[in-house]
Design a protein around this motif. Sequence first.
Motif, short mmCIF file in Angstrom:
data_model
loop_
_atom_site.label_atom_id
_atom_site.label_comp_id
_atom_site.label_asym_id
_atom_site.label_seq_id
_atom_site.Cartn_x
_atom_site.Cartn_y
_atom_site.Cartn_z
N LEU A 170 65.10 40.70 48.21
CA LEU A 170 66.08 39.63 48.06
C LEU A 170 65.50 38.26 48.40
CD1 LEU A 170 69.79 39.89 49.12
CD2 LEU A 170 68.47 37.89 49.76
N ALA A 171 64.78 38.18 49.51
CA ALA A 171 64.24 36.89 49.95
C ALA A 171 63.24 36.31 48.95
CB ALA A 171 63.60 37.03 51.32
N ASN A 172 62.59 37.19 48.18
CA ASN A 172 61.61 36.72 47.21
C ASN A 172 62.22 36.39 45.86
OD1 ASN A 172 59.53 37.17 49.10
ND2 ASN A 172 59.40 39.31 48.51
N TRP A 173 63.32 37.04 45.52
CA TRP A 173 63.90 36.92 44.19
C TRP A 173 64.98 35.85 44.09
CZ3 TRP A 173 64.53 42.44 41.70
CH2 TRP A 173 63.26 43.03 41.61
N ILE A 174 65.57 35.47 45.22
CA ILE A 174 66.61 34.44 45.22
C ILE A 174 66.07 33.20 45.92
CG2 ILE A 174 68.93 33.83 46.00
CD1 ILE A 174 69.76 36.67 45.63
N GLY A 175 66.07 32.10 45.20
CA GLY A 175 65.44 30.88 45.69
C GLY A 175 66.20 30.22 46.83
N PRO A 176 65.58 29.27 47.49
CA PRO A 176 66.23 28.54 48.57
C PRO A 176 67.25 27.54 48.03
CG PRO A 176 64.07 27.62 48.17
CD PRO A 176 64.18 28.83 47.29
N SER A 177 68.13 27.09 48.91
CA SER A 177 69.05 26.01 48.55
C SER A 177 68.27 24.70 48.52
CB SER A 177 70.17 25.92 49.58
OG SER A 177 69.64 25.56 50.87
N LYS A 178 68.92 23.62 48.14
CA LYS A 178 68.25 22.33 48.06
C LYS A 178 67.76 21.86 49.43
CE LYS A 178 70.64 20.63 43.94
NZ LYS A 178 71.53 19.58 43.37
N SER A 179 68.41 22.35 50.48
CA SER A 179 67.98 22.00 51.83
C SER A 179 66.94 22.96 52.39
CB SER A 179 69.18 21.93 52.78
OG SER A 179 69.85 23.18 52.81
N GLY A 180 66.52 23.95 51.58
CA GLY A 180 65.45 24.85 51.99
C GLY A 180 65.89 26.15 52.63
N VAL A 181 67.19 26.42 52.70
CA VAL A 181 67.68 27.65 53.31
C VAL A 181 67.53 28.81 52.33
CG1 VAL A 181 69.68 28.84 54.29
CG2 VAL A 181 69.32 26.41 54.74
N LYS A 182 66.97 29.91 52.79
CA LYS A 182 66.87 31.11 51.98
C LYS A 182 67.08 32.33 52.87
CE LYS A 182 63.00 32.51 50.40
NZ LYS A 182 61.69 32.63 49.70
N ALA A 183 67.22 33.48 52.25
CA ALA A 183 67.50 34.70 53.00
C ALA A 183 66.34 35.07 53.92
CB ALA A 183 67.79 35.84 52.04
#
Length: 321
Positions: free
Chosen positions: A274-287
């Motif tokens: 999941l952390a690799n396949w779904i990108g971060p938000s504009k502020s850089g938050v990701k799983a």
Amino acid sequence: MATGKPQLLFVHGIGGLRDTATDHRRWLQALATGARDAGMADAISGLTQGWLADVTFANYSDLFNRRGAQGDTTWELGEDEVPFLTGLLDAMLEELAEQFPAASSPHEARVIADARFQLDAAVQGRQSQGVGDVGRRLVGVTTTVLRLPGVRQAAQWMNGWAVLAQLAQVGRYLDRRAKKAGLGAAVRARVLEGLDLARPLVVVSHSLGTVVAYEALHEYGGAVPVWITLGSPLALGAVVLDRLVPRPASCPANVASWLNFWDRDDVVVGQPHLANWIGPSKSGVKAVTERVDSRGLWTHTATKYLEHGDVARPVIETLRP
């Protein structure tokens, strides 16, 4: 900046008709067990008595279960559901094969190979078979998967047909065709109903509920200090990922922290991509993904995950003033 008493939102996953009050209580009790496991027993009364947060259990199960019976017996496999289910089962078996290689897990590998053989036969014979024949073959696949340790003797899913019917809920939710998309919109509306945009929102979602929460939080206008995903199928290959809205998949902009938990024996999850396949938000938050190891035979339940201190700790820490 959101202020005031926090809100805690539980978003359930696949399954039969639920009783809101019963599941509300069970999820809170499991979270209280997790708080104790985390060494935060002093927060239990505040959690269960509603002092720490206003708690909502978003129950949308009636939208999937037409007659309201546990394990809805009215569901029949439709021709248009076959491609999604075969793709979902293919992704699940691929991930399970990675988790249980023949060298270290010979029994599990044999079970997975048997299920793969049955799935390939169903796919190859699809054009010459009726929907009923394909459905029976797919039930054979899910019945075989139930032989895996950690899955067999599960009280929640008693047979392969029930497994297939409940997995089909994921495809029904993600169906974007004009006559079908209303179901997904109704589910998201149910989840977001009654929330206060001015107050912080902590979201704990499970299974299909993580897919629902992903899309609902992209629509939600309030602040979400932490989003917890449990047993998520979001990374189960393109069969789910490519159907998400918005695309390309990214963390919702209003989420300050996204924590994803998976269990190796959770048949619905597969590997933690999941952390690799779904990108971060504009502020850089990701799983940020972490593995937990549950006790007992059936790990794909929200309460199993919530009983872990590692899961409960960030929820309690965020809710505390």
